[in-house]
Design a protein around this motif. Structure first.
Motif, PDB file in Angstrom:
ATOM      1  N   MET A   1       0.845  -1.175   0.000  1.00 21.81           N
ATOM      2  CA  MET A   1       0.000   0.000   0.000  1.00 21.81           C
ATOM      3  C   MET A   1       0.893   1.242   0.000  1.00 21.81           C
ATOM      4  SD  MET A   1      -2.972  -1.341  -0.147  1.00 21.81           S
ATOM      5  CE  MET A   1      -2.099  -2.577  -1.130  1.00 21.81           C
ATOM      6  N   SER A   3       3.118   4.181   0.747  1.00 22.45           N
ATOM      7  CA  SER A   3       3.731   4.660   1.981  1.00 22.45           C
ATOM      8  C   SER A   3       4.783   5.719   1.722  1.00 22.45           C
ATOM      9  CB  SER A   3       4.359   3.492   2.750  1.00 22.45           C
ATOM     10  OG  SER A   3       5.366   2.863   1.973  1.00 22.45           O
ATOM     11  N   SER A 264      -5.154   0.080   3.979  1.00 21.74           N
ATOM     12  CA  SER A 264      -4.701  -1.046   4.798  1.00 21.74           C
ATOM     13  C   SER A 264      -5.857  -2.011   4.957  1.00 21.74           C
ATOM     14  CB  SER A 264      -4.209  -0.581   6.179  1.00 21.74           C
ATOM     15  OG  SER A 264      -5.291  -0.139   6.987  1.00 21.74           O
ATOM     16  N   CYS A 265      -5.530  -3.267   5.149  1.00 25.76           N
ATOM     17  CA  CYS A 265      -6.551  -4.272   5.456  1.00 25.76           C
ATOM     18  C   CYS A 265      -6.048  -5.071   6.649  1.00 25.76           C
ATOM     19  CB  CYS A 265      -6.828  -5.183   4.261  1.00 25.76           C
ATOM     20  SG  CYS A 265      -8.130  -6.392   4.610  1.00 25.76           S
ATOM     21  N   ASP A 266      -6.571  -4.766   7.827  1.00 23.54           N
ATOM     22  CA  ASP A 266      -6.087  -5.463   9.020  1.00 23.54           C
ATOM     23  C   ASP A 266      -6.766  -6.824   9.211  1.00 23.54           C
ATOM     24  OD1 ASP A 266      -8.601  -4.933  10.651  1.00 23.54           O
ATOM     25  OD2 ASP A 266      -7.924  -2.869  10.387  1.00 23.54           O
ATOM     26  N   GLY A 277      -5.170  -0.970  13.073  1.00 21.32           N
ATOM     27  CA  GLY A 277      -5.284  -0.952  11.620  1.00 21.32           C
ATOM     28  C   GLY A 277      -5.677   0.415  11.097  1.00 21.32           C
ATOM     29  N   ARG A 280      -2.674   2.764  11.449  1.00 20.34           N
ATOM     30  CA  ARG A 280      -1.686   2.448  10.418  1.00 20.34           C
ATOM     31  C   ARG A 280      -2.084   3.046   9.075  1.00 20.34           C
ATOM     32  NH1 ARG A 280       3.204   2.116   8.504  1.00 20.34           N
ATOM     33  NH2 ARG A 280       3.566   0.404   7.030  1.00 20.34           N
ATOM     34  N   CYS A 281      -3.357   2.981   8.744  1.00 21.87           N
ATOM     35  CA  CYS A 281      -3.821   3.533   7.471  1.00 21.87           C
ATOM     36  C   CYS A 281      -3.614   5.040   7.425  1.00 21.87           C
ATOM     37  CB  CYS A 281      -5.297   3.184   7.272  1.00 21.87           C
ATOM     38  SG  CYS A 281      -5.914   3.587   5.633  1.00 21.87           S
ATOM     39  N   LEU A 284       0.050   5.736   6.819  1.00 23.77           N
ATOM     40  CA  LEU A 284       0.421   5.495   5.421  1.00 23.77           C
ATOM     41  C   LEU A 284      -0.001   6.662   4.531  1.00 23.77           C
ATOM     42  CD1 LEU A 284      -0.594   1.737   5.107  1.00 23.77           C
ATOM     43  CD2 LEU A 284       1.742   2.628   4.937  1.00 23.77           C
ATOM     44  N   SER A 401      -9.246   3.072   4.304  1.00 24.70           N
ATOM     45  CA  SER A 401      -8.718   3.964   3.272  1.00 24.70           C
ATOM     46  C   SER A 401      -8.777   5.402   3.759  1.00 24.70           C
ATOM     47  CB  SER A 401      -9.516   3.829   1.973  1.00 24.70           C
ATOM     48  OG  SER A 401     -10.879   4.147   2.171  1.00 24.70           O
TER      49      SER A 401
END
Length: 415
Positions: A1, A3, A264-266, A277, A280-281, A284, A401
């Protein structure tokens, strides 16, 4: 994804906005409604709600598809495809780009959705249950393909040099479509992109959320101590993207610049959001845009109004932005949860907020939940000089997203 910071050599801007929503059709009506804090909550009428204890939703009313869909028979299209096609026509008109110029260029059409044409499936099931298979309409059956949300736009605008895709990452799909289109423009794979999301109210999704005890009995009140859930909504938001070079060469009005995005896809849980998750998205997206957390002026939250989402999202925001985050608003308080259209309509809201320099309110607000502890701009919009706005979108299965938008003023933003 994504970054890494986006390549600054090919900047991507938004030059057209198309809206079909429960609070207005067209960007002018939509922007005015956001500023005024309007909603159009009413009992759902597009399917039989007999047996449900509470039935409020945010339907699109007074929609006349023949005003916007002119080249194809709109009766061939399902409800969601009518929304997406009308919104694309509105976006193209708003951009000042001619249909002929679009047809001569390389174009990407990317539309996100949760339910596709499940509204049509509802009708087919109802006909089978109450009238037998012989009563099922072939014309109705032909409407059910989710791919029509994108392909109907190409047909209506008479595009042949075009790639179409329908992205079905549920309630974050609008942002996925914008990120997909952002990459296509900045890497030179397309000259223009029509992107966003569309969904129609349907019995399947209403019933699913109802059984999860996530439907509010009256209205959606994100971040409020006494919030009780979502209201299902519908509509479409389509944005026209092009390179900055293209936009300036044709003298186009620029609403905002797309700075970057993160996905991201946790896969943490089928329905429960995951704080790590989500954080984190956001990280990113900030890295991809080259933006520091302290540079973000406003966050358009996913903000569904459920206990779990609002607590998890605000906790993840504090993880990323610290204990003094920027203002955090939820447009779902006005629009309801429009599923795959949600982050696309919110992206349009972010764009007009940057252009017109105001922050839409979170309406229906009485008392902020102390566990959320954010400034949600309760009930009344405020004037604000916004330079960078973050748009959040979360979905079942941990499909996350985030897209960041910046004001275009002739200078690099956020780098």
């Amino acid at each position: 994804m994504p970054s890494q910071p986006a390549d600054p050599g090919r900047r991507v801007v938004i030059t057209g906005l198309g809206v079909v929503s429960s609070i207005g059709t067209g960007v002018a009506e939509f922007s005015a409604a956001l500023r005024a804090g309007r909603s159009n909550v009413r009992p759902i009428s597009v399917f039989d709600t007999t047996g449900f204890e509470h039935v409020n939703g945010c339907e699109v009313t007074d929609f006349e598809p023949e005003r916007w869909i002119r080249q194809i028979d709109f009766e061939e299209l399902g409800r969601a495809s009518r929304f997406s096609t009308a919104a694309a026509r509105l976006a193209l008109t708003d951009s000042g780009l001619s249909q002929e110029a679009l047809a001569e260029a390389r174009c990407l059409i990317s539309v996100g959705s949760t339910d596709g044409e499940s509204h049509e499936l509802d009708q087919l099931v109802s006909m089978e249950l109450h009238g037998g298979p012989e009563s099922m309409s072939p014309r109705l059956a032909r409407r059910i393909s989710a791919g029509r949300l994108a392909t109907s736009i190409a047909r209506e605008l008479e595009l042949s040099n075009v790639e179409t895709s329908t992205i079905v990452t549920a309630c974050s799909a609008g942002n996925y479509a914008i990120g997909n289109s952002f990459d296509a423009i900045r890497f030179g794979d397309a000259d223009y992109a029509l992107c966003g999301g569309a969904d129609a109210v349907c019995r399947k999704t209403f019933t699913s959320f109802y059984r999860l005890r996530s439907i509010a009995p009256d209205c959606c009140r994100p971040f409020d101590r006494n919030r009780m859930g979502i209201l299902t909504g519908e509509g479409a938001g389509i944005l026209l993207l092009e390179s900055l070079e293209s936009a300036t060469a044709r003298g186009a009005r620029i609403y905002a610049e797309v700075l970057g995005y993160g996905l991201s896809c946790d896969a943490h849980h089928p329905v429960a959001p995951h704080q790590g998750g989500i954080a984190r998205c956001m990280e990113l997206a900030l890295a991809n845009a080259g933006v520091k957390p302290g540079e973000v002026d406003l966050i358009s939250a996913h903000g569904t109004g459920t206990k779990a989402n609002d607590l998890t999202e605000t906790a993840a925001i504090r993880d990323t932005f610290g204990e003094r985050p920027p203002r955090v608003v939820s447009m779902k308080s006005m629009l309801g949860h429009t599923m795959g259209a949600a982050s696309a309509l919110a992206a349009i809201g972010c764009s007009v907020a940057i252009t017109d320099r105001f922050i839409p309110p979170t309406i229906n607000h009485v008392e902020t939940d102390p566990e959320c502890a954010i400034d949600c701009v309760p009930n009344t919009s405020v004037e604000a000089d916004l330079r960078i706005v973050q748009n959040n979108g979360w979905a079942f299965g941990g499909n996350n997203s985030v897209v960041l938008f910046g004001r275009y003023d002739g200078q690099a933003v956020g780098v």
